[in-house]
Motif scaffolding. Structure first.
Motif, mmCIF file in Angstrom:
data_model
loop_
_atom_site.group_PDB
_atom_site.id
_atom_site.type_symbol
_atom_site.label_atom_id
_atom_site.label_comp_id
_atom_site.label_asym_id
_atom_site.label_seq_id
_atom_site.Cartn_x
_atom_site.Cartn_y
_atom_site.Cartn_z
ATOM 1 N N GLY A 8 0.842 -1.189 0.000
ATOM 2 C CA GLY A 8 0.000 0.000 0.000
ATOM 3 C C GLY A 8 0.877 1.239 0.000
ATOM 4 N N THR A 9 0.331 2.307 -0.573
ATOM 5 C CA THR A 9 1.124 3.536 -0.698
ATOM 6 C C THR A 9 0.339 4.759 -0.212
ATOM 7 N N GLY A 10 -0.715 4.512 0.577
ATOM 8 C CA GLY A 10 -1.568 5.604 1.029
ATOM 9 C C GLY A 10 -1.123 6.175 2.368
ATOM 10 N N ASN A 11 -2.092 6.774 3.060
ATOM 11 C CA ASN A 11 -1.791 7.495 4.304
ATOM 12 C C ASN A 11 -1.242 6.587 5.405
ATOM 13 N N SER A 35 5.038 3.585 -9.406
ATOM 14 C CA SER A 35 5.593 4.935 -9.269
ATOM 15 C C SER A 35 5.211 5.527 -7.905
ATOM 16 N N LYS A 36 4.026 5.184 -7.402
ATOM 17 C CA LYS A 36 3.643 5.661 -6.060
ATOM 18 C C LYS A 36 4.526 4.999 -5.003
ATOM 19 N N ALA A 37 4.855 3.720 -5.208
ATOM 20 C CA ALA A 37 5.725 3.020 -4.254
ATOM 21 C C ALA A 37 7.112 3.654 -4.249
ATOM 22 N N LEU A 66 -4.264 -1.381 2.751
ATOM 23 C CA LEU A 66 -5.147 -1.087 1.616
ATOM 24 C C LEU A 66 -6.557 -0.830 2.119
ATOM 25 N N LEU A 67 -7.389 -0.194 1.292
ATOM 26 C CA LEU A 67 -8.800 -0.056 1.657
ATOM 27 C C LEU A 67 -9.387 -1.453 1.830
ATOM 28 N N HIS A 68 -10.357 -1.585 2.733
ATOM 29 C CA HIS A 68 -10.769 -2.912 3.187
ATOM 30 C C HIS A 68 -11.183 -3.855 2.064
ATOM 31 N N ASP A 69 -11.829 -3.317 1.028
ATOM 32 C CA ASP A 69 -12.293 -4.239 -0.022
ATOM 33 C C ASP A 69 -11.167 -4.700 -0.945
ATOM 34 N N GLY A 70 -9.990 -4.113 -0.796
ATOM 35 C CA GLY A 70 -8.853 -4.560 -1.596
ATOM 36 C C GLY A 70 -7.958 -5.550 -0.867
ATOM 37 N N VAL A 71 -8.197 -5.731 0.444
ATOM 38 C CA VAL A 71 -7.245 -6.505 1.260
ATOM 39 C C VAL A 71 -7.242 -7.992 0.893
ATOM 40 N N ASP A 89 -3.241 -7.189 9.283
ATOM 41 C CA ASP A 89 -4.399 -6.525 8.662
ATOM 42 C C ASP A 89 -4.789 -5.343 9.535
ATOM 43 N N ILE A 90 -4.801 -4.147 8.954
ATOM 44 C CA ILE A 90 -5.104 -2.931 9.716
ATOM 45 C C ILE A 90 -6.455 -2.343 9.322
ATOM 46 N N SER A 91 -7.222 -3.044 8.493
ATOM 47 C CA SER A 91 -8.361 -2.412 7.825
ATOM 48 C C SER A 91 -9.585 -2.218 8.717
ATOM 49 N N ASN A 92 -10.362 -1.230 8.359
ATOM 50 C CA ASN A 92 -11.656 -0.973 8.985
ATOM 51 C C ASN A 92 -12.743 -1.084 7.931
ATOM 52 N N THR A 129 -7.739 0.463 15.407
ATOM 53 C CA THR A 129 -8.509 1.339 16.306
ATOM 54 C C THR A 129 -7.832 2.702 16.490
ATOM 55 N N VAL A 130 -6.737 2.932 15.773
ATOM 56 C CA VAL A 130 -5.980 4.181 15.969
ATOM 57 C C VAL A 130 -6.083 5.050 14.719
ATOM 58 N N PHE A 131 -6.556 6.292 14.907
ATOM 59 C CA PHE A 131 -6.576 7.224 13.774
ATOM 60 C C PHE A 131 -5.144 7.508 13.326
ATOM 61 N N ARG A 132 -4.996 7.688 12.019
ATOM 62 C CA ARG A 132 -3.654 7.860 11.443
ATOM 63 C C ARG A 132 -2.873 8.992 12.112
ATOM 64 N N HIS A 133 -3.498 10.147 12.292
ATOM 65 C CA HIS A 133 -2.734 11.281 12.839
ATOM 66 C C HIS A 133 -2.365 11.060 14.302
HETATM 67 N N1 LIG Z 1 -6.512 6.529 7.899
HETATM 68 C C1 LIG Z 1 -6.757 6.125 9.131
HETATM 69 O O1 LIG Z 1 -6.902 6.926 10.096
HETATM 70 C C2 LIG Z 1 -6.826 4.648 9.407
HETATM 71 C C3 LIG Z 1 -6.715 4.205 10.752
HETATM 72 C C4 LIG Z 1 -6.753 2.821 11.015
HETATM 73 C C5 LIG Z 1 -6.899 1.920 9.960
HETATM 74 N N2 LIG Z 1 -7.032 2.388 8.682
HETATM 75 C C6 LIG Z 1 -7.185 1.418 7.595
HETATM 76 O O2 LIG Z 1 -5.963 1.437 6.857
HETATM 77 C C7 LIG Z 1 -6.243 1.077 5.502
HETATM 78 C C8 LIG Z 1 -5.576 2.098 4.584
HETATM 79 O O3 LIG Z 1 -6.120 3.365 4.884
HETATM 80 P P1 LIG Z 1 -5.447 4.692 4.326
HETATM 81 O O4 LIG Z 1 -5.939 5.793 5.176
HETATM 82 O O5 LIG Z 1 -3.983 4.503 4.166
HETATM 83 O O6 LIG Z 1 -6.136 4.792 2.883
HETATM 84 P P2 LIG Z 1 -5.602 5.559 1.585
HETATM 85 O O7 LIG Z 1 -4.715 6.673 1.950
HETATM 86 O O8 LIG Z 1 -6.821 5.848 0.784
HETATM 87 O O9 LIG Z 1 -4.709 4.449 0.813
HETATM 88 C C9 LIG Z 1 -5.333 3.326 0.314
HETATM 89 C C10 LIG Z 1 -4.318 2.437 -0.388
HETATM 90 O O10 LIG Z 1 -5.036 1.283 -0.831
HETATM 91 C C11 LIG Z 1 -4.764 1.077 -2.204
HETATM 92 N N3 LIG Z 1 -5.923 0.404 -2.758
HETATM 93 C C12 LIG Z 1 -7.219 0.802 -2.692
HETATM 94 N N4 LIG Z 1 -8.018 -0.105 -3.255
HETATM 95 C C13 LIG Z 1 -7.212 -1.108 -3.681
HETATM 96 C C14 LIG Z 1 -7.439 -2.326 -4.362
HETATM 97 N N5 LIG Z 1 -8.677 -2.720 -4.696
HETATM 98 N N6 LIG Z 1 -6.371 -3.113 -4.661
HETATM 99 C C15 LIG Z 1 -5.122 -2.718 -4.333
HETATM 100 N N7 LIG Z 1 -4.825 -1.565 -3.701
HETATM 101 C C16 LIG Z 1 -5.874 -0.777 -3.383
HETATM 102 C C17 LIG Z 1 -4.489 2.445 -2.773
HETATM 103 O O11 LIG Z 1 -3.757 2.304 -3.958
HETATM 104 P P3 LIG Z 1 -3.871 3.395 -5.150
HETATM 105 O O12 LIG Z 1 -3.214 4.636 -4.649
HETATM 106 O O13 LIG Z 1 -3.144 2.735 -6.262
HETATM 107 O O14 LIG Z 1 -5.343 3.614 -5.401
HETATM 108 C C18 LIG Z 1 -3.670 3.032 -1.613
HETATM 109 O O15 LIG Z 1 -2.342 2.581 -1.672
HETATM 110 C C19 LIG Z 1 -7.768 1.037 5.352
HETATM 111 O O16 LIG Z 1 -8.212 -0.306 5.342
HETATM 112 C C20 LIG Z 1 -8.279 1.751 6.592
HETATM 113 O O17 LIG Z 1 -9.535 1.261 7.020
HETATM 114 C C21 LIG Z 1 -6.979 3.715 8.377
#
Ligand SMILES: NC(=O)c1ccc[n+]([C@@H]2O[C@H](COP(=O)([O-])OP(=O)(O)OC[C@H]3O[C@@H](n4cnc5c(N)ncnc54)[C@H](OP(=O)(O)O)[C@@H]3O)[C@@H](O)[C@H]2O)c1
Length: 207
Positions: A8-11, A35-37, A66-71, A89-92, A129-133
């Motif tokens: 994953g390359t998100g937040n 490229s995001k990685a 990853l977002l939960h439906d991608g995990v 697995d960290i997903s919600n 259970t922990v918000f990212r920030h």
């Molecule tokens: N943010 C929070 O405060 C927080 C706290 C606790 C747990 N979580 C959990 O952490 C996970 C990630 O959250 P985030 O905040 O990092 O989200 P995010 O910033 O939106 O990043 C989501 C990542 O998932 C990838 N992705 C989405 N759908 C995908 C799929 N179908 N197949 C493969 N990759 C996919 C995206 O890739 P692309 O960029 O290529 O789309 C991106 O790398 C979630 O499950 C969330 O519930 C989040």
């Protein structure tokens, strides 16, 4: 020190990666968009490497951020490349109104990951259970659930390397209730607390 791969390359990938490096761990980033990685690895610094999507991760611990439906699809796609790994697995899996889970039965994304992963991989639910920030700026308790004691011990050691307290809530079936605790956290942010600048924590009575 642990060797960590983050899918994953998100937040959350960015925040967990930064804390992992600060805690002296090695980090590898894998994203479906290479490229995001590469960009995230560069931003994290500290010797962060990248791996190719769906190839064997370098880390012993693999965080699926990853977002939960991608995990589950991603874990199935990696297949045997995850043999022997500890998968976090960290997903919600929230529903669209944030007042229930996206799945109805008493399962969890973590339990479904365990079904999709190789038999010798171990799955641990953590960090949801922990918000990212708060993870970025605070020292929240980190609840974990899993069936494999050795895997949980390595995840606990990793969490401690981040300067955080791991708290084991039991076997992998408890991941369902940790996902519920994720909902409780959002409910508190929207209602009782009124802002997201907090984390659930445990207070013990003095003995
Ligand atoms: N943010 C929070 O405060 C927080 C706290 C606790 C747990 N979580 C959990 O952490 C996970 C990630 O959250 P985030 O905040 O990092 O989200 P995010 O910033 O939106 O990043 C989501 C990542 O998932 C990838 N992705 C989405 N759908 C995908 C799929 N179908 N197949 C493969 N990759 C996919 C995206 O890739 P692309 O960029 O290529 O789309 C991106 O790398 C979630 O499950 C969330 O519930 C989040």
């Amino acid at each position: 020190m642990s060797n960590i791969s983050i899918i994953g390359t998100g937040n959350m990938a960015r925040t967990l990666g930064a804390r992992a490096i600060a805690g002296g761990n090695t980090v590898e980033i894998m994203g479906r968009d290479q490229s995001k990685a590469t960009d995230l690895a560069k931003a994290l610094g500290g010797g962060t490497t990248t791996g190719e999507w769906s190839t064997a991760p370098a880390g012993d611990i693999v965080i699926v951020a990853l977002l939960h439906d991608g995990v589950v699809p991603a874990v199935a796609h990696y297949g045997d490349a995850l043999a022997g790994k500890v998968i976090i697995d960290i997903s919600n899996p929230f529903n669209s109104t944030f007042d229930g889970l996206a799945h109805r039965e008493e399962t969890s994304i973590a339990q479904e990951v365990a079904k999709a992963a190789p038999a010798d991989a171990s799955v641990v639910k953590a960090f949801n259970t922990v918000f990212r920030h708060v993870l970025e700026e605070g020292r929240p308790d980190v609840f974990i659930a899993g069936d494999d004691a050795q895997a949980k011990a390595s995840v606990e050691a990793f969490i401690e390397s981040l300067g955080l307290r791991p708290l084991d809530v039991g076997g992998l079936t408890m991941a369902h209730w940790l996902e519920g605790a994720g909902l409780v956290t959002v409910g508190l942010a929207n209602h009782g607390v009124g802002n997201p600048d907090f984390a659930l924590s445990i207070t013990e009575l003095p003995v």
